[in-house]
Enzyme design. Structure first.
Site, PDB file in Angstrom:
ATOM      1  N   GLU A 279      10.569   1.620   9.859  1.00  0.00           N
ATOM      2  CA  GLU A 279      11.522   2.697   9.601  1.00  0.00           C
ATOM      3  C   GLU A 279      10.733   3.981   9.798  1.00  0.00           C
ATOM      4  O   GLU A 279       9.903   4.338   8.979  1.00  0.00           O
ATOM      5  CB  GLU A 279      12.075   2.533   8.187  1.00  0.00           C
ATOM      6  CG  GLU A 279      13.423   3.162   8.019  1.00  0.00           C
ATOM      7  CD  GLU A 279      13.273   4.558   7.511  1.00  0.00           C
ATOM      8  OE1 GLU A 279      13.233   5.483   8.362  1.00  0.00           O
ATOM      9  OE2 GLU A 279      13.174   4.735   6.303  1.00  0.00           O
TER      10      GLU A 279
ATOM     11  N   LYS B  18       0.851  -1.186   0.000  1.00  0.00           N
ATOM     12  CA  LYS B  18       0.000   0.000   0.000  1.00  0.00           C
ATOM     13  C   LYS B  18       0.892   1.243   0.000  1.00  0.00           C
ATOM     14  O   LYS B  18       1.473   1.606   1.019  1.00  0.00           O
ATOM     15  CB  LYS B  18      -0.922   0.047   1.223  1.00  0.00           C
ATOM     16  CG  LYS B  18      -2.025   1.088   1.009  1.00  0.00           C
ATOM     17  CD  LYS B  18      -2.635   1.592   2.297  1.00  0.00           C
ATOM     18  CE  LYS B  18      -1.813   2.635   2.961  1.00  0.00           C
ATOM     19  NZ  LYS B  18      -1.613   3.872   2.167  1.00  0.00           N
TER      20      LYS B  18
ATOM     21  N   CYS C 133      13.610  11.162   5.979  1.00  0.00           N
ATOM     22  CA  CYS C 133      13.707  10.856   7.410  1.00  0.00           C
ATOM     23  C   CYS C 133      15.144  10.918   7.888  1.00  0.00           C
ATOM     24  O   CYS C 133      15.389  10.915   9.085  1.00  0.00           O
ATOM     25  CB  CYS C 133      13.046   9.527   7.730  1.00  0.00           C
ATOM     26  SG  CYS C 133      13.429   8.301   6.519  1.00  0.00           S
TER      27      CYS C 133
ATOM     28  N   GLU D 289      10.756  16.675  14.331  1.00  0.00           N
ATOM     29  CA  GLU D 289      11.175  16.531  12.937  1.00  0.00           C
ATOM     30  C   GLU D 289      10.562  17.668  12.101  1.00  0.00           C
ATOM     31  O   GLU D 289       9.384  17.959  12.243  1.00  0.00           O
ATOM     32  CB  GLU D 289      10.655  15.173  12.445  1.00  0.00           C
ATOM     33  CG  GLU D 289      11.266  14.695  11.177  1.00  0.00           C
ATOM     34  CD  GLU D 289      10.849  13.257  10.845  1.00  0.00           C
ATOM     35  OE1 GLU D 289       9.810  12.790  11.348  1.00  0.00           O
ATOM     36  OE2 GLU D 289      11.574  12.616  10.075  1.00  0.00           O
TER      37      GLU D 289
HETATM   38  P1  ADP Z   1       3.569  10.632   6.764  1.00  0.00           P
HETATM   39  O1  ADP Z   1       3.442  11.573   7.909  1.00  0.00           O
HETATM   40  O2  ADP Z   1       4.941  10.493   6.227  1.00  0.00           O
HETATM   41  O3  ADP Z   1       2.516  10.758   5.722  1.00  0.00           O
HETATM   42  P2  ADP Z   1       2.203   8.283   7.665  1.00  0.00           P
HETATM   43  O4  ADP Z   1       2.691   7.351   8.711  1.00  0.00           O
HETATM   44  O5  ADP Z   1       0.921   8.980   7.893  1.00  0.00           O
HETATM   45  O6  ADP Z   1       3.429   9.241   7.437  1.00  0.00           O
HETATM   46  O7  ADP Z   1       2.122   7.565   6.266  1.00  0.00           O
HETATM   47  C1  ADP Z   1       2.946   6.487   5.861  1.00  0.00           C
HETATM   48  C2  ADP Z   1       2.079   5.399   5.272  1.00  0.00           C
HETATM   49  O8  ADP Z   1       1.240   4.888   6.305  1.00  0.00           O
HETATM   50  C3  ADP Z   1       1.143   5.870   4.164  1.00  0.00           C
HETATM   51  O9  ADP Z   1       1.048   4.866   3.179  1.00  0.00           O
HETATM   52  C4  ADP Z   1      -0.166   6.040   4.886  1.00  0.00           C
HETATM   53  O10 ADP Z   1      -1.289   5.938   4.045  1.00  0.00           O
HETATM   54  C5  ADP Z   1      -0.099   4.876   5.845  1.00  0.00           C
HETATM   55  N1  ADP Z   1      -1.017   4.972   6.999  1.00  0.00           N
HETATM   56  C6  ADP Z   1      -1.498   6.082   7.595  1.00  0.00           C
HETATM   57  N2  ADP Z   1      -2.322   5.749   8.618  1.00  0.00           N
HETATM   58  C7  ADP Z   1      -2.358   4.385   8.668  1.00  0.00           C
HETATM   59  C8  ADP Z   1      -3.011   3.423   9.499  1.00  0.00           C
HETATM   60  N3  ADP Z   1      -3.823   3.790  10.493  1.00  0.00           N
HETATM   61  N4  ADP Z   1      -2.793   2.103   9.247  1.00  0.00           N
HETATM   62  C9  ADP Z   1      -1.977   1.724   8.243  1.00  0.00           C
HETATM   63  N5  ADP Z   1      -1.327   2.579   7.431  1.00  0.00           N
HETATM   64  C10 ADP Z   1      -1.509   3.892   7.632  1.00  0.00           C
END
Ligand code: ADP
Length: 474
Positions: free
Chosen positions: A246, A171, A280, A378
């Protein structure tokens, strides 16, 4: 405008709802992608699970040949993939094409490394026994990736997973899904069998939960925010999945008294302003020995002042837009907080009046103190806060005073001091006179709340393998 579909079990499938994908440089909607929910997330695992036995049974050489087919197709189309990436993510085209090369290096490296998943025999404790230790693929892998490196974060997981004999459900971020779909298209063209790679986009929380509660998914590899990483780890506990995370970083960048200041500035320019500061491992806090601060800041300001900001598709642009409005607001908030506490804005920190997108010009702050937000959280944007220090002991202590422990940088020409600082830093990666340490063959990953596990090198493939001990009685 292209309407992309999801790739499940070798089919390109739609969902009931769709998501718009916008260009952060122009705010134009450039494509739509499906909004998958539980049903599609489960279908992806069904496909990966069905494809697993045949893929795991292939020889390493067979899997390697298919990975190399994929590698060659990506290499041939790197300009087109780069263009897709720049329009959805914003980074300058040259950097995007560079990322495609970096992303592809994980595929070729693991196509080779997959042939070296060696077992061991161990001396037994009885004459009529033999001990064999083998390694086998962990099973179906879920890979959830962020928007800042849409190609590399996918291949850094999918490359070793496939080489190890695992199948994957991926995903990508809904902000930058097109690069991932393009890579899936090329994987199909390369002859990677249906179900081995499945890519879906949609409701992140619903997809994540579906995968984390499915006992057929044996491993989660995630790159993204610390909060989501912690959530996934909690969700993974019930079915005891292997976990690689990560997460965020807050990299200190240390310039010692006897550093080569030109090299240090060059290193900081790469580490801080690449991808507009949205990595990061970006330098977040710059600690300069007080005796060289004035000279260092002069050189830094001169280099930053030359950076060209604009639409990443335009020739010569070095800093593109940030990913969205929230990202710009975060940089502005940190600037405001620092200035209110006494920092001096030396350059940058402004919007671009000529552009609609999420632009902010690269900024340098001096007279910074450790209580400012930019020294604690960050930034994920083009802001370099510079502070001074007096002793080696002091700078190590201040650099380590963070829940994060991903990357750190040290610039010094004094070998004893350089080693003392490098060894004292609680960080998984230390760039010693090097602002760009990430390569496919080296271990990338963090300590403390920056994550678990390592990606890259022979360490990276272990994350996708189970050790099996066979005790043989003669
Ligand atoms: P960023 O702040 O870099 O966008 P996120 O952690 O929100 O970091 O996003 C990284 C990935 O995690 C993306 O693919 C996002 O869609 C996914 N993501 C966000 N929320 C969830 C969740 N509750 N469960 C699984 N994946 C998630």
């Amino acid at each position: 405008m292209k309407a992309w579909n999801m790739y499940i079990d070798g089919q390109w499938v739609d969902a009931e709802e769709r998501i718009d994908v916008a260009n952060p440089a122009t705010l134009e909607v450039i494509a739509t992608v499906p909004k998958a929910k539980e049903k599609e997330a489960q279908a992806a695992v069904d496909a990966a699970s069905a494809a697993l036995p045949d893929w795991a049974a292939k020889t390493a050489a067979e899997r390697s040949a298919l990975l190399m087919n994929w590698f060659h197709l990506i290499d041939e189309q790197k300009e087109e993939i780069g263009r897709i990436m720049t329009t959805e993510q914003g980074k300058p085209l040259k950097e995007a094409i560079g990322e495609v090369g970096y992303a592809n290096s994980f595929i070729s490296w693991y196509a080779e490394e997959g042939k070296r998943i060696y077992g061991e025999t161990v001396p037994a404790s009885a004459p009529n026994k033999r001990i064999f230790v083998t390694k086998q693929p962990v099973g179906v892998v879920a890979a959830i990736t962020p928007w800042n490196f849409p190609a590399a974060m996918m291949t850094r997981k999918v490359g070793p997973a496939l080489a190890a004999g695992c199948t994957v459900v991926v995903k990508p971020s809904e902000l930058t899904p097109l690069t991932a779909y393009k890579l899936a298209e090329l994987a199909e063209e390369a002859g990677i069998p249906k179900g081995v790679i499945n890519v879906i986009t949609g409701d992140a929380a619903a997809i994540g939960e579906t995968w984390m509660t499915d006992s057929r998914v044996r491993k989660i590899s995630f790159t993204g925010s610390t909060n989501v990483g912690k959530l996934l780890m909690r969700q993974a506990a019930d079915t005891m999945k292997k976990v690689s995370l990560e997460l965020g970083g807050h990299a200190p960048f240390i310039v010692t008294e006897n550093a080569d200041l030109d090299k240090a500035v060059e290193g900081l320019m790469g580490s801080k302003y690449r991808n507009a500061g949205q990595t990061c491992v970006c330098a977040n806090r710059v600690y300069v020995h007080e005796s060289v601060e004035a000279e260092f800041v002069e050189k830094l300001k001169a280099s930053v002042g030359q950076l060209s900001v604009g639409n990443g598709l335009d020739e010569g642009v070095e800093i593109g837009p940030l990913i969205n409005e929230a990202a710009v607001d975060k940089v502005k908030k940190q600037l405001k907080d620092a200035i209110s506490k006494g920092a001096l804005l030396e350059t940058g920190g402004e919007a671009l009046s000529s552009e609609k997108g999420y632009f902010i010009t690269p900024a340098v702050l001096t007279n910074v103190s450790d209580d400012m937000e930019c020294m604690i959280e960050e930034t994920f944007g083009p802001l370099a806060p510079v502070t001074t220090y007096k002793t080696t002991e002091e700078v190590i202590k201040r650099a380590n005073n963070s829940p994060y422990g991903l990357a750190a940088y040290v610039f010094s020409q004094n070998i004893s001091e350089a080693i003392t600082i490098s060894e004292g830093l609680e960080y998984g990666i230390v760039g010693l006179n090097d602002g760009l340490p990430s390569v496919a063959q080296a271990p990338f990953g963090g300590m403390k709340e920056s994550g678990l596990g390592r990606e890259g090198g022979h360490w990276g493939i272990e994350e996708y393998l189970e050790v099996k001990y066979i005790s043989l009685g003669l």
